[in-house]
Motif scaffolding. Structure first.
Motif, mmCIF file in Angstrom:
data_model
loop_
_atom_site.group_PDB
_atom_site.id
_atom_site.type_symbol
_atom_site.label_atom_id
_atom_site.label_comp_id
_atom_site.label_asym_id
_atom_site.label_seq_id
_atom_site.Cartn_x
_atom_site.Cartn_y
_atom_site.Cartn_z
ATOM 1 N N ILE A 89 0.433 -1.552 -11.194
ATOM 2 C CA ILE A 89 -0.307 -2.425 -10.050
ATOM 3 C C ILE A 89 0.910 -3.157 -9.039
ATOM 4 C CG2 ILE A 89 -1.371 -3.907 -8.336
ATOM 5 C CD1 ILE A 89 -3.834 -3.495 -10.235
ATOM 6 N N LEU A 90 1.873 -3.631 -9.608
ATOM 7 C CA LEU A 90 2.693 -4.994 -8.588
ATOM 8 C C LEU A 90 4.189 -3.733 -9.058
ATOM 9 C CD1 LEU A 90 2.566 -7.700 -10.795
ATOM 10 C CD2 LEU A 90 2.489 -7.024 -8.186
ATOM 11 N N HIS A 95 3.220 0.495 -7.437
ATOM 12 C CA HIS A 95 3.663 0.628 -7.351
ATOM 13 C C HIS A 95 3.257 0.014 -5.771
ATOM 14 C CE1 HIS A 95 1.480 3.754 -4.956
ATOM 15 N NE2 HIS A 95 -0.111 2.437 -4.330
ATOM 16 N N LYS A 96 3.474 -1.277 -5.901
ATOM 17 C CA LYS A 96 3.270 -2.260 -3.858
ATOM 18 C C LYS A 96 4.565 -2.441 -4.367
ATOM 19 C CE LYS A 96 -1.092 -3.139 -3.611
ATOM 20 N NZ LYS A 96 -1.510 -2.276 -2.074
ATOM 21 N N GLN A 97 5.828 -2.630 -4.291
ATOM 22 C CA GLN A 97 6.765 -2.782 -4.429
ATOM 23 C C GLN A 97 7.348 -1.659 -3.809
ATOM 24 O OE1 GLN A 97 9.596 -3.028 -7.368
ATOM 25 N NE2 GLN A 97 10.621 -4.212 -7.265
ATOM 26 N N GLU A 109 6.060 0.272 -1.877
ATOM 27 C CA GLU A 109 5.436 0.556 -0.945
ATOM 28 C C GLU A 109 5.644 -0.981 0.013
ATOM 29 O OE1 GLU A 109 0.977 0.095 -1.209
ATOM 30 O OE2 GLU A 109 0.913 1.732 -1.907
ATOM 31 N N TYR A 165 6.296 -3.975 -1.237
ATOM 32 C CA TYR A 165 5.517 -5.963 -1.342
ATOM 33 C C TYR A 165 6.472 -6.138 -1.911
ATOM 34 C CZ TYR A 165 2.693 -9.049 -2.591
ATOM 35 O OH TYR A 165 2.147 -10.130 -3.046
ATOM 36 N N PHE A 195 1.079 -13.394 -5.818
ATOM 37 C CA PHE A 195 0.452 -11.349 -5.569
ATOM 38 C C PHE A 195 -0.729 -11.388 -7.175
ATOM 39 C CE2 PHE A 195 4.347 -11.793 -8.352
ATOM 40 C CZ PHE A 195 3.254 -11.856 -10.041
ATOM 41 N N LEU A 208 -3.761 -8.876 -5.617
ATOM 42 C CA LEU A 208 -3.491 -7.100 -5.677
ATOM 43 C C LEU A 208 -4.781 -7.308 -6.898
ATOM 44 C CD1 LEU A 208 0.132 -7.222 -4.747
ATOM 45 C CD2 LEU A 208 -1.394 -6.804 -3.246
#
Length: 188
Positions: A67-68, A70-72, A74, A76, A143, A146
């Motif tokens: 998750i982290l 992937h968000k990074q 994007e 994040y 985070f 998330l």
């Protein structure tokens, strides 16, 4: 040990100082039982806990890492080093307890009061861990917001971080406290 001494001996022990040895279920249950006796208004008992050990803990760590990352990608704002440190800590510590706020659906009291009640539940776990000579740490990274799906949170639930518990690999000294007289005003 007296309650005052337990309070003064409580430590936020860095997870790197935890032994990797697993904890007996009865010990984890004792932590949770203490949490369940936290004070709260209107009997909302807003604390919920999800206990992760073994394969479930490994799955949690892998899910959080994915998750982290992937968000990074994007945009994040979380550094790769922070992602790895968080995920490897989840893998390393013996027990991870997700701390969850279950908001009163009728909203009879302000949310901050329920957050305070959950915080007191965590403090109860922490003091019990101290009494049992265990290491403990409450991780509250920004985070965690998330991870709702990963933690399978329900409606009106919010993650308030992760409580780690394990055997102490080595003592961690007290950081001490500042002068109490500078924090108190006596009114007569």
């Amino acid at each position: 040990m007296s309650v005052a001494n337990i309070i003064k001996n409580r430590r936020a022990t860095p997870p790197r100082l935890f032994s990797k040895k697993s904890l007996p279920k009865a010990t984890i249950q004792a932590l949770l039982e203490s949490a369940n006796w936290a004070p709260n208004h209107k009997k909302t008992e807003p604390w919920r806990f999800k206990v992760y050990e073994g394969k479930a803990k490994a799955k949690l760590a892998a899910g959080a890492r994915n998750i982290l990352l992937h968000k990074q990608q994007e945009g994040y704002p979380v550094a790769l080093e922070k992602i790895e440190k968080f995920a490897s800590t989840l893998e390393r510590v013996p027990v991870v307890i997700a701390v969850v706020l279950q908001r009163d659906t009728a909203e009879r009291i302000p949310e901050w009061e329920e957050v305070a009640a959950v915080s007191m539940a965590v403090q109860n776990m922490w003091l019990t861990a101290t009494e049992l000579n265990l290491a403990a740490f409450w991780a509250t990274p920004a985070f965690t917001e998330l991870f709702d799906e990963l933690l399978e949170l329900g409606e009106h639930q919010k993650s308030l971080g992760f409580f780690y518990a394990g055997e102490v690999m080595m003592d961690y000294p007290s950081p001490g406290r500042g002068d109490l007289d500078k924090k108190v005003e006596w009114k007569h």
